[in-house]
Write a protein that holds these residues in place. Structure first.
Motif, mmCIF file in Angstrom:
data_model
loop_
_atom_site.group_PDB
_atom_site.id
_atom_site.type_symbol
_atom_site.label_atom_id
_atom_site.label_comp_id
_atom_site.label_asym_id
_atom_site.label_seq_id
_atom_site.Cartn_x
_atom_site.Cartn_y
_atom_site.Cartn_z
ATOM 1 N N ARG A 224 0.828 -1.212 0.000
ATOM 2 C CA ARG A 224 0.000 0.000 0.000
ATOM 3 C C ARG A 224 0.862 1.262 0.000
ATOM 4 N NH1 ARG A 224 -2.025 -3.226 4.118
ATOM 5 N NH2 ARG A 224 -1.224 -1.800 5.720
ATOM 6 N N GLY A 225 2.178 1.105 -0.002
ATOM 7 C CA GLY A 225 3.069 2.256 0.037
ATOM 8 C C GLY A 225 3.040 2.986 1.358
ATOM 9 N N GLU A 226 2.692 2.281 2.438
ATOM 10 C CA GLU A 226 2.548 2.906 3.752
ATOM 11 C C GLU A 226 3.734 2.632 4.673
ATOM 12 O OE1 GLU A 226 -1.142 1.404 5.199
ATOM 13 O OE2 GLU A 226 -2.366 2.529 3.751
ATOM 14 N N HIS A 227 4.822 2.122 4.129
ATOM 15 C CA HIS A 227 5.990 1.768 4.926
ATOM 16 C C HIS A 227 6.962 2.931 5.099
ATOM 17 C CE1 HIS A 227 7.017 1.527 0.749
ATOM 18 N NE2 HIS A 227 8.302 1.535 1.041
ATOM 19 N N THR A 228 6.763 3.993 4.333
ATOM 20 C CA THR A 228 7.790 5.039 4.250
ATOM 21 C C THR A 228 7.964 5.830 5.544
ATOM 22 O OG1 THR A 228 6.184 6.571 3.295
ATOM 23 C CG2 THR A 228 7.500 5.260 1.759
ATOM 24 N N SER A 229 6.994 5.771 6.444
ATOM 25 C CA SER A 229 7.113 6.499 7.710
ATOM 26 C C SER A 229 7.851 5.694 8.772
ATOM 27 C CB SER A 229 5.729 6.884 8.233
ATOM 28 O OG SER A 229 4.938 5.730 8.466
ATOM 29 N N HIS A 230 8.183 4.443 8.480
ATOM 30 C CA HIS A 230 8.888 3.618 9.464
ATOM 31 C C HIS A 230 10.302 4.168 9.669
ATOM 32 C CE1 HIS A 230 10.829 0.142 11.329
ATOM 33 N NE2 HIS A 230 9.620 -0.291 11.637
ATOM 34 N N PRO A 231 10.794 4.197 10.899
ATOM 35 C CA PRO A 231 12.119 4.788 11.156
ATOM 36 C C PRO A 231 13.275 4.059 10.456
ATOM 37 C CG PRO A 231 11.205 3.742 13.133
ATOM 38 C CD PRO A 231 10.101 3.823 12.147
ATOM 39 N N ALA A 232 13.083 2.828 10.046
ATOM 40 C CA ALA A 232 14.151 2.105 9.353
ATOM 41 C C ALA A 232 14.205 2.432 7.860
ATOM 42 C CB ALA A 232 13.971 0.596 9.527
ATOM 43 N N VAL A 233 13.221 3.173 7.375
ATOM 44 C CA VAL A 233 13.105 3.447 5.934
ATOM 45 C C VAL A 233 13.577 4.868 5.634
ATOM 46 C CG1 VAL A 233 11.525 3.646 3.980
ATOM 47 C CG2 VAL A 233 11.202 1.824 5.667
#
Length: 279
Positions: A224-233
């Motif tokens: 869903r393209g919702e991973h970009t807010s994760h601190p590892a990204v």
């Protein structure tokens, strides 16, 4: 699906030259011999066939048509093209609307013919899995990649990745690395959801080390393209990227691109694609 698309094009009065060949290399050679003598090159298949077409037409001015009929079809999706609908894809070709988009060219290769890609290059754990899975003839389909993930341990936690973005050094511990012109790979994983194929920039994604539970939580969000807010990204943008990861073979548009290090640059408007207006 190729026969259905061909029938649609022929019914509209076009002469269609079938370039079906025994090997991809033979098909590419045949296409190159005709690329300046045809109105368009139309490929039928997934991202691998699109990659072949891109390498034939990039920089020539000859438009590329895509009848998306593969497993992933990520480049077609990024371009707003019909997927698994050959007649509709043929109608897009017949409409003749040309969209100019960027393509990515390898710049550290001394081959006379440069190598290109249109979508995403991967150079981390995902590339290692691709390399292992492509060496097997069984099992087929997605299960091959699931087994390769289970068997492959290198870089599953971290790899030291050294990059240069427009000449600026960037050294990091990374699990996944992608240099993207398009927004997705792997059959709909929107790794760089804000990437545009006509902005003259590459989106460079780095995913830092993650525990297995953390990865299990983050992974579904990628579709869903919702991973970009994760601190590892981390996602950065550049026009020219050099990527180094020891022991990794890079893949681009799902095809083997070559052992790292590689250096690539985005070439604005290098590719003319037959696409719907406003796509």
């Amino acid at each position: 699906m190729g026969a259905r698309a061909t029938a649609r094009l022929a019914a509209a009065g076009h002469d269609v030259v079938d370039l079906t060949s025994q090997t991809p290399a033979e098909a590419e050679d045949r296409a190159r011999s005709l690329v300046h003598d045809v109105d368009a090159l139309v490929v039928v298949g997934g991202d691998g066939l699109v990659n072949l077409g891109v390498n034939v037409v990039a920089g020539t001015g000859t438009p590329l048509g895509v009848v998306a009929a593969g497993t992933g079809n990520d480049v077609a999706d990024s371009l707003g093209l019909p997927v698994s609908r050959p007649e509709q894809a043929a109608d897009v070709v017949l409409a003749g609307h040309v969209r100019e988009v960027d393509a990515v060219r390898r710049t550290d290769d001394d081959h006379r013919t440069p190598r290109w890609y249109a979508g995403v290059l991967c150079g981390g754990f995902d590339a290692i899995v691709n390399e292992r899975a492509n060496g097997w003839v069984w099992p087929r389909g997605r299960m091959r990649y699931n087994l390769a993930i289970a068997r492959e341990r290198r870089c599953s936690a971290r790899c030291r990745t050294a990059s240069r973005l427009d000449g600026e050094p960037w050294v990091t511990e990374a699990m996944l690395v992608a240099v993207a012109n398009g927004r997705s790979y792997g059959g709909g994983m929107r790794v760089t959801p804000d990437a545009r194929m006509d902005d003259g920039l590459l989106d460079v994604l780095v995913v830092g080390p993650l525990s297995v539970p953390a990865l299990a939580r983050v992974f579904p969000k990628v579709f869903r393209g919702e991973h970009t807010s994760h601190p590892a990204v981390t996602i950065r943008r550049a026009r020219r990227v050099r990527l180094e990861t020891a022991g990794v073979v890079a893949y681009a548009d799902g095809e083997r691109f070559g052992p790292l290090p590689v250096e690539v640059e985005v070439v604005p408007s290098a590719l003319r694609v037959l696409a719907p207006p406003g796509a």
